[in-house]
Write an enzyme that holds these catalytic residues in place. Sequence first.
Site, PDB file in Angstrom:
ATOM      1  N   HIS A 110      -8.639  -4.499  -1.154  1.00 27.30           N
ATOM      2  CA  HIS A 110      -6.745  -4.348  -0.942  1.00 27.30           C
ATOM      3  C   HIS A 110      -6.129  -5.376   0.290  1.00 27.30           C
ATOM      4  CE1 HIS A 110      -4.346  -0.925  -0.284  1.00 27.30           C
ATOM      5  NE2 HIS A 110      -4.161  -1.361   0.715  1.00 27.30           N
ATOM      6  N   ASP A 161      -9.587  -3.493  -5.990  1.00 30.82           N
ATOM      7  CA  ASP A 161      -9.181  -3.105  -4.162  1.00 30.82           C
ATOM      8  C   ASP A 161      -9.474  -1.321  -4.920  1.00 30.82           C
ATOM      9  OD1 ASP A 161      -7.846  -1.061  -2.852  1.00 30.82           O
ATOM     10  OD2 ASP A 161      -5.850  -2.417  -3.018  1.00 30.82           O
ATOM     11  N   SER A 173       0.874  -0.815   0.246  1.00 27.65           N
ATOM     12  CA  SER A 173       0.542   0.123  -0.218  1.00 27.65           C
ATOM     13  C   SER A 173       1.050   1.364   0.369  1.00 27.65           C
ATOM     14  CB  SER A 173      -1.105   0.195   1.274  1.00 27.65           C
ATOM     15  OG  SER A 173      -2.458   1.052   0.825  1.00 27.65           O
TER      16      SER A 173
END
Length: 735
Positions: free
Chosen positions: A704, A669, A583
């Site tokens: 995610h 995501d 991320s």
Amino acid sequence: MSADVPPVARKVPSRRERHGDVFVDPYEWLRDKDNPDVVAHLEAENAYTQRATEDQGPLRDAIFDEIKRRTQETDLSVPSRLDEWWYYARTVEGSQYPVYCRVGAEPDVWTPPAVVPGVPLDGEQVLLDGNAEAAGHPFFALGGAALTRDGHLYAYAVDNSGDETFTLRIKDLRTGEHLPEVIERVFYGLEFSPDGRRIFYMVADESWRPFQVRVHTLGTPVDQDEVLYEEADVAQWTSIDLSSDRRWLLVGIGNSEYSETRCLDLAAPAAQLMVLVPRSERILHSAEVFEHDGEAHVLLVHNGGPQRGAHGREPGRAFNNMVSMAPLAEFAKPPAEQEWRTVVEHDDAVKIEGADVTSTHLILSLRRDTIETVRFARLEDVLGFAFGGDGAADGGRAPSFAEPAFGEELYTAGAGSSDYRSPVARLRYTSFFTPPRIYDYVLATGELLLRKETPVLGGYDPNDYVAERAWATADDGTQVPLSVLRRASVRPDGTNPALVYGYGSYEVSMDPAFGIARLSLLDRGIVFVIAHVRGGGELGRRWYEDGKKLRKKNTFSDFVAATDWVVSSGWADPARIGCMGGSAGGLLIGAVLNLAPEKYAVAVAEVPFVDALTTILDPELPLSALEWEEWGNPIEDPEVYAYMRSYTPYENVRPAAYPRVAAVTSFNDTRVLNVEPAKWVQALREASTSGQPIVLKTEMVAGHGGASGRYEEWKDRAWDYAFIADGLGAREVTA
């Protein structure tokens, strides 16, 4: 790895002009998920990745088997009491998801029932079987659950696609049947009113920003649900929570720099939302409301405000936070006339992360020397100090706080969920090599009662491993903390493979935690180094502030300094170092590879935020406006634009000998769109002079956090670690 030819995306120039700067993006067309050509390209990338990493298959299988062999697959959590029930979850070998259950509790009995893995408790009632809920769906995740005070109704929210939007249903636990109402596209956060007649839930807007608090009255049409609160500012995030005694609904609005809290008295049907701390005060805070001896009080963790104490009204002066209290009635006054009483002063060396109350005690969560831990004080003493005749205003004695001792240098301890009335506080504890433990802390005596340590099978011995603290020196002289993990038999002889891991954003700390999968790397002789770089929260608020906005590059240079330390200390062969992050940590990896590609042999970037400037320039994209408080606003500020333009990974790929790279992403995501790594991989391949393979792996049904289900998660982790181990020449177990 195979030398197969990777897919080449066609170039469709897209011109961006901002603040006099022009950037031509040839791969922006990959953003359109509904375009069949985009899907075909991602599928071609997956096929190439499978071919290019085919020789890692046996290594992936071995790591997966190691994870599985060490995991007690049939297990049961320590029951946690709420009202008149003990709640717990259990897992069954061969099943992907937990089963959520409860059994009845005896009055005034606070010792949890003894559990035996694989043996359901007497009188067990199943609330939700995750495996049954997941049947027929490619993905399953819970987005929250809530129970009525009488224990009759159970509300839960389910995501079956990975996009983190949920379907809310309500189950009558007396009959096992669901109520007729079904609420679609809800967000995280749902709470029942004390009488069980209403349920409060969150809704996100088109940019995936939680902005509405809605109220559903049971038995009424969903389309008649009331909007209790709506936040219009696109740079604010809204959330809900219940007070510890579940009388007040708390609505939090804010960002990483300031916040607002409103509360609703659920015991008063005609009550309206009341503002406690308005955003106009620019105070970053959290609030809790509780009743004691018939009077309602507000507990605040904050960085400034109208409290008596050393820091006055200026927000940010108490950068590591302080703790104050005030009667709820005080908040009916204008902010300038309010008086808060300080009960815990600001400390430059201790970050106060949060505070909570039980019916008898104040619980502080704090961070000291990077370590998260907890402290306890009697609520009577705290209130007496704040409001008694010899209280804080008159220099009275400060309340005494007790802190449990755990006996390790690097650990993480935090408060778990406990019934407000409970005489014990549930604690969670772990370290790098101590599996998760559950304790009950006896509030009256300070006694720690170990309820469970998660078993690790396969002959695991924590004495076979070592976790140490070290420090790297950054370019500006800042000392950057490192956590160095290794097999006890590994020596600093300059020949070892090493993996450097980092994150460094949003004040998120990489705290000590046990990881079964990580053992597979350590057993192959890899030294695992966690770089606690600026932008995280490990050393308090200033550590975070020094790694955000126009100081963001400190995050990247800290990571490079950590890598240099691994070499200079002798722990690693400079030709056998990998890097990894996810991320915002994926942005870190992308930036570091542009800065110093020659320092790494292999890199894994998970759901990487590598096209940050494009994303943040478009406020219509998910969460973009919320990011302005983290990175700055490049739309309005030319300096921010130029600064981000100078480091955002995709736009700064250059001709260089990049290492082998794996970018791992998910099609659904909503936090970091899959277009970012898809574009980045194309740019890397075109620029790299090393000839090393660069692959893109897209989970086509996931979000995610990757694929759902524990076995799928183990496979994903085995894939990542096999890629790393292969790239470092550490395929074989050396232990």
